[in-house]
Design an enzyme around this catalytic site. Structure first.
Site, mmCIF file in Angstrom:
data_model
loop_
_atom_site.group_PDB
_atom_site.id
_atom_site.type_symbol
_atom_site.label_atom_id
_atom_site.label_comp_id
_atom_site.label_asym_id
_atom_site.label_seq_id
_atom_site.Cartn_x
_atom_site.Cartn_y
_atom_site.Cartn_z
ATOM 1 C CG ASP A 1 -22.946 -28.076 9.996
ATOM 2 O OD1 ASP A 1 -21.921 -28.778 9.791
ATOM 3 O OD2 ASP A 1 -23.935 -28.498 10.625
ATOM 4 C CE LYS B 1 -24.406 -31.828 8.911
ATOM 5 N NZ LYS B 1 -24.088 -32.239 10.275
ATOM 6 C CG ASN C 1 -26.984 -29.546 7.114
ATOM 7 O OD1 ASN C 1 -27.861 -30.229 7.635
ATOM 8 N ND2 ASN C 1 -25.990 -29.020 7.790
ATOM 9 C CG ASP D 1 -28.794 -27.529 10.458
ATOM 10 O OD1 ASP D 1 -28.966 -26.551 11.218
ATOM 11 O OD2 ASP D 1 -28.254 -28.574 10.833
#
Length: 188
Positions: free
Chosen positions: A46, A48, A51, A64
């Site tokens: 994840d 991005k 994060n 995260d």
């Protein structure tokens, strides 16, 4: 749970105001962090800008790990599974198969992040919808979008790194990345 406070906010907070030098520095740090995770058998899944956190001294911190998965179990590489992540950053293989290579998914997301850092927040396609025609061209039909306005703004060596990281075939992506990364980082 305790974690280090990152006074610099997230990378998302800075996209649009980054200098070329900051793009190079932050991206190099991000890739060092991702390489470290992969060396430990962990796929983030994840990645991005939200994060990717920055300390007061502009040190990149990856945050995260709620969707992270092990792709090395008892010394053996295994496929990870689950159609998860943030749509803008999900690699094509996640849409196409329930099982996929963890590192290539992270590297694809890094390519999308680099594109956004280099274009004040644009994406390599027009929307976050996997049915978007430009996303489909790039992902499902492996066609180049190099004539688009945002692609034209990107200079070498960043352009070569993007072409490497946004490779649709995950096996080719990993091979290209291993060859391209040292050259790209030395150019920065």
């Amino acid at each position: 749970m305790y974690m280090e406070y990152s006074q610099g906010g997230s990378l998302q907070d800075h996209i649009g105001s980054l200098t070329k030098e900051e793009v190079k520095d932050y991206f190099a740090q991000l890739m060092e962090g991702v390489d470290y995770l992969h060396s430990r058998g962990v796929a983030h899944r994840d990645l991005k800008p939200q994060n990717v956190l920055l300390t007061e001294d502009n040190v990149v911190k990856i945050a995260d790990f709620g969707l992270a998965a092990l792709f090395v179990v008892e010394g053996e590489e295994v496929a990870v599974k689950g159609c998860i992540g943030t749509v803008h950053y999900i690699a094509p293989e996640v849409f196409e198969s329930p099982f996929y290579n963890g590192p290539s998914v992270d590297l694809w997301a890094c390519g999308v992040i680099l594109f956004g850092m280099s274009t004040a927040g644009a994406f390599p396609w027009d929307s976050d919808d996997s049915l978007d025609p430009n996303y489909s061209l790039r992902v499902h039909k492996n066609r180049e979008l190099m004539t688009r306005e945002n692609w034209e703004k990107i200079e070498e060596p960043t352009l070569s790194m993007l072409e490497c990281l946004l490779e649709v075939d995950p096996v080719q992506l990993l091979q290209k990345y291993r060859k391209q990364r040292p050259h790209w980082l030395s150019a920065h």
